[in-house]
Design a protein around this motif. Sequence first.
Motif, short mmCIF file in Angstrom:
data_model
loop_
_atom_site.label_atom_id
_atom_site.label_comp_id
_atom_site.label_asym_id
_atom_site.label_seq_id
_atom_site.Cartn_x
_atom_site.Cartn_y
_atom_site.Cartn_z
N GLY A 126 -1.03 10.74 6.53
CA GLY A 126 -1.70 9.45 6.65
C GLY A 126 -1.65 8.90 8.06
O GLY A 126 -2.62 8.31 8.56
N ARG A 127 -0.53 9.10 8.72
CA ARG A 127 -0.40 8.63 10.11
C ARG A 127 -1.26 9.46 11.05
O ARG A 127 -1.84 8.93 12.01
N ILE A 128 -1.36 10.77 10.77
CA ILE A 128 -2.26 11.63 11.54
C ILE A 128 -3.69 11.12 11.41
O ILE A 128 -4.44 11.03 12.40
N MET A 129 -4.08 10.79 10.17
CA MET A 129 -5.44 10.31 9.93
C MET A 129 -5.74 9.08 10.79
O MET A 129 -6.76 9.03 11.48
N GLN A 130 -4.85 8.09 10.75
CA GLN A 130 -5.11 6.86 11.49
C GLN A 130 -5.22 7.12 12.99
O GLN A 130 -6.14 6.64 13.66
N GLU A 131 -4.30 7.91 13.52
CA GLU A 131 -4.29 8.17 14.95
C GLU A 131 -5.51 8.97 15.38
O GLU A 131 -6.14 8.68 16.39
N ASN A 132 -5.85 10.00 14.59
CA ASN A 132 -6.98 10.85 14.97
C ASN A 132 -8.32 10.13 14.83
O ASN A 132 -9.23 10.35 15.64
N VAL A 133 -8.47 9.27 13.81
CA VAL A 133 -9.72 8.51 13.68
C VAL A 133 -9.85 7.55 14.86
O VAL A 133 -10.94 7.40 15.43
#
Length: 367
Positions: A126-133
């Motif tokens: 979930g943290r990867i998703m936020q940072e990558n978006v």
Amino acid sequence: MEFGVFAMPNHPPHRSLTDIVKEDLETIAHADAVGFDEYWLGEHFTAPWESLPAPDLILAQAISRTKTIRLGTGVNCIPNHHPAVLAHRIAQLDHMSEGRIMWGVGAGSAPGDGVLLQYKQDGTNGRIMQENVDAIVRLWTGDNDAGWTFNSSYDDRYDFTVPPRQDERGLALYWRPYQDPHPQIAIAGLSKGSRTLYTAGERGWIPMSIHLTGVDGLLSHWDVYEKGAKENGKEASRAKWRIARDIYVADTDEEAWNYARESTMAASLEQFMYPNLRSLKMLGIWKDDPEMPDEDVTVEHIQKARWIVGSPETVAQQLHQLYGEVGGYGGIMMLQYDWEGSHGSRWKRSMELLAQKVKPRLEALIG
């Protein structure tokens, strides 16, 4: 009121992959023809029932087969992709559609996808998703001429460097989406108090509630979305909120229930969703009372508690009741299931009745 189709997609594993790709394209064309506003198409690599690894390729072909319907990834599982590559694919798709693209994003919750691509699903995804978006949005909207570097906080496989613009060498990062500043971004939430829907409110994205969630879960989704918006100076708009539901419409209530119980909507629940969530100890998502024993969470209970099935009048009344119970929503997304054999004509009819008979009745009830 937006009416959409949400396709996980959902095809039995015995189906030919060639045939289901053709069927998904036919479904999108039919949704456009009968008057749906949106079509969302999902992505997974290791879920045989959700058998589509590249929704953007299907949507690219669907552009020329449709006229007005908006097309969305529902969702791109962000940890599955390198952000700089995905940014360019979605931007190009937006140009190909001349602005009919919506971009759904998610943390990638299929356990097998995390194993295949070696990322943790303990919240790190979930943290990867936020940072990558955020990195993708910067690629689309930021000043890239000076160049900059993205270093992932979680996995160096996502790192990239934007080269400085050098016109004398014909070198620049030049792709931006057709829509200004970029396509609408949507994010799906499942569990009560979903952190991803806080993110939707925080960033002003479209919140989408998955079909498994009951009324109490939906209320928690709105609460956390509203909190995320207010704490970050954004407007919490119910007009943005999409709610997915298992919906089956026929000319009469009896016919609808008979067809629904014979359909792949039932088969998917019995053979895929129920055993999968039971193995993950997530049967609680189908409980309207937290004290309900697990053994009472049967397939029959889920059908009665979650499905919206009946004639156009009955389905409009049920959707109106849901509207009142959650305090309002801006869009309904009908789950799409497999069309094998006789199911094709029945699902086409169900879609037609929902878009042309249920939608105006619901809008009249809401006023």
